[in-house]
Design a protein around this motif. Structure first.
Motif, PDB file in Angstrom:
ATOM      1  N   LYS A   1       1.014  -1.331   0.043  1.00 28.47           N
ATOM      2  CA  LYS A   1      -0.017  -0.173  -0.096  1.00 28.47           C
ATOM      3  C   LYS A   1       1.028   1.163   0.004  1.00 28.47           C
ATOM      4  O   LYS A   1       1.097   1.893   1.019  1.00 28.47           O
ATOM      5  CB  LYS A   1      -0.781  -0.132   1.166  1.00 28.47           C
ATOM      6  N   ILE A   2       1.487   1.582  -1.341  1.00 27.90           N
ATOM      7  CA  ILE A   2       2.593   2.641  -1.309  1.00 27.90           C
ATOM      8  C   ILE A   2       2.222   3.682  -2.329  1.00 27.90           C
ATOM      9  O   ILE A   2       2.788   4.695  -2.374  1.00 27.90           O
ATOM     10  CB  ILE A   2       4.027   1.957  -1.660  1.00 27.90           C
ATOM     11  N   GLY A   3       1.152   3.459  -2.840  1.00 25.03           N
ATOM     12  CA  GLY A   3       0.725   4.583  -3.817  1.00 25.03           C
ATOM     13  C   GLY A   3       0.561   5.850  -3.323  1.00 25.03           C
ATOM     14  O   GLY A   3      -0.222   6.097  -2.103  1.00 25.03           O
ATOM     15  N   GLY A   4       0.645   6.578  -4.081  1.00 27.38           N
ATOM     16  CA  GLY A   4       0.273   8.272  -3.941  1.00 27.38           C
ATOM     17  C   GLY A   4      -1.021   8.751  -4.005  1.00 27.38           C
ATOM     18  O   GLY A   4      -2.091   7.771  -4.578  1.00 27.38           O
TER      19      GLY A   4
ATOM     20  N   SER B   1      -9.924  -3.277   3.583  1.00 27.15           N
ATOM     21  CA  SER B   1     -10.446  -1.900   2.887  1.00 27.15           C
ATOM     22  C   SER B   1      -9.835  -0.785   4.104  1.00 27.15           C
ATOM     23  O   SER B   1      -9.394   0.255   3.834  1.00 27.15           O
ATOM     24  CB  SER B   1     -11.593  -1.781   2.814  1.00 27.15           C
ATOM     25  N   GLN B   2     -10.176  -1.044   5.410  1.00 30.90           N
ATOM     26  CA  GLN B   2     -10.041  -0.079   6.510  1.00 30.90           C
ATOM     27  C   GLN B   2      -8.397   0.024   6.426  1.00 30.90           C
ATOM     28  O   GLN B   2      -8.161   1.253   6.703  1.00 30.90           O
ATOM     29  CB  GLN B   2     -10.575  -0.586   7.716  1.00 30.90           C
ATOM     30  N   SER B   3      -7.473  -1.030   6.563  1.00 27.72           N
ATOM     31  CA  SER B   3      -6.300  -0.858   6.637  1.00 27.72           C
ATOM     32  C   SER B   3      -5.526  -0.149   5.435  1.00 27.72           C
ATOM     33  O   SER B   3      -4.537   0.464   5.610  1.00 27.72           O
ATOM     34  CB  SER B   3      -5.534  -2.249   6.694  1.00 27.72           C
ATOM     35  N   MET B   4      -6.106  -0.262   4.238  1.00 31.35           N
ATOM     36  CA  MET B   4      -5.565   0.330   3.058  1.00 31.35           C
ATOM     37  C   MET B   4      -5.801   1.743   3.082  1.00 31.35           C
ATOM     38  O   MET B   4      -5.256   2.355   2.400  1.00 31.35           O
ATOM     39  CB  MET B   4      -6.063  -0.550   1.836  1.00 31.35           C
ATOM     40  N   ASP B   5      -6.916   2.144   3.819  1.00 40.58           N
ATOM     41  CA  ASP B   5      -7.383   3.546   3.840  1.00 40.58           C
ATOM     42  C   ASP B   5      -6.661   4.432   4.664  1.00 40.58           C
ATOM     43  O   ASP B   5      -6.782   5.546   4.513  1.00 40.58           O
ATOM     44  CB  ASP B   5      -8.768   3.692   4.029  1.00 40.58           C
ATOM     45  N   HIS B   6      -5.744   3.979   5.490  1.00 40.54           N
ATOM     46  CA  HIS B   6      -5.087   4.743   6.510  1.00 40.54           C
ATOM     47  C   HIS B   6      -4.360   5.999   5.996  1.00 40.54           C
ATOM     48  O   HIS B   6      -4.144   5.888   4.914  1.00 40.54           O
ATOM     49  CB  HIS B   6      -4.216   3.926   7.272  1.00 40.54           C
TER      50      HIS B   6
END
Length: 191
Positions: free
Chosen positions: A165-168, A186-191
């Motif tokens: 999960k490194i995208g800008g 989903s929640q963890s990727m949204d941080h």
């Protein structure tokens, strides 16, 4: 037709000024097309055109750092759909800076994938670290405002997905997994 340019013309103030302007224009990095992306299927997807269009809409709907998850039983075509997406002309146009691919599976080699991505993004070995958090920060900084599609294929656990999960702000993430939808991803990727 022959074009003759004298030495005096090549070294004129106008030519020198034109060369300076051209050399001072910032260059955009070449698009990245990760060599780990599997080859495009030899036969086109049959009956999946709607799925492909829906998937593209999901990737573009948020406008920034979107996350789309494809889940389902093994063998239903999640990876094939992701590969087809990686070669789609509209996708390549929309994510003009390229596509990164992480093929995970049950025994994901996370350091190897992060290292490959580091090379693709121009990071030096010194900038790569065994500490995932530091490494992903360096990758995130290297991505900056680039428009990339980041495909994380065959994820077996949330822990395996998070380092990617490194995208800008102009990136989209696509995760394929055999496990049921997880709000934790989903929640963890949204941080």
């Amino acid at each position: 037709m022959q074009h003759n340019t004298s030495k005096a013309q090549m070294h004129s103030p106008q030519a020198s000024s034109r060369l300076h302007r051209l050399s001072s224009v910032p260059t955009r990095p070449l698009p990245i097309f990760d060599s780990a992306i599997p080859r495009q299927p030899s036969s086109p997807l049959i009956g999946r055109a709607n799925d492909l269009e829906l998937l593209k809409q999901h990737l573009w709907e948020d406008g920034n750092a979107s996350l789309t998850t494809l889940n389902g039983l093994p063998g239903i075509g999640k990876t094939t759909l992701a590969i087809t997406l990686a070669y789609d002309e509209e996708v390549l146009e929309s994510f003009a800076d390229g596509i990164l691919w992480a093929g995970l599976g049950p025994s994901a080699n996370i350091p190897s994938i992060l290292s490959r991505w580091g090379r693709l993004l121009g990071l030096s070995l010194a900038e790569q670290s065994v500490d995932y958090a530091a490494w992903t920060r360096a990758l995130h900084a290297a991505i900056g405002s680039r428009r990339l599609l980041i495909i994380i294929d065959d994820a077996w656990s949330l822990e395996d997905v998070l380092p990617f999960k490194i995208g800008g702000p102009h990136c989209a993430h696509l995760v394929t997994t055999r496990f049921p939808p997880s709000p934790r991803i989903s929640q963890s990727m949204d941080h």
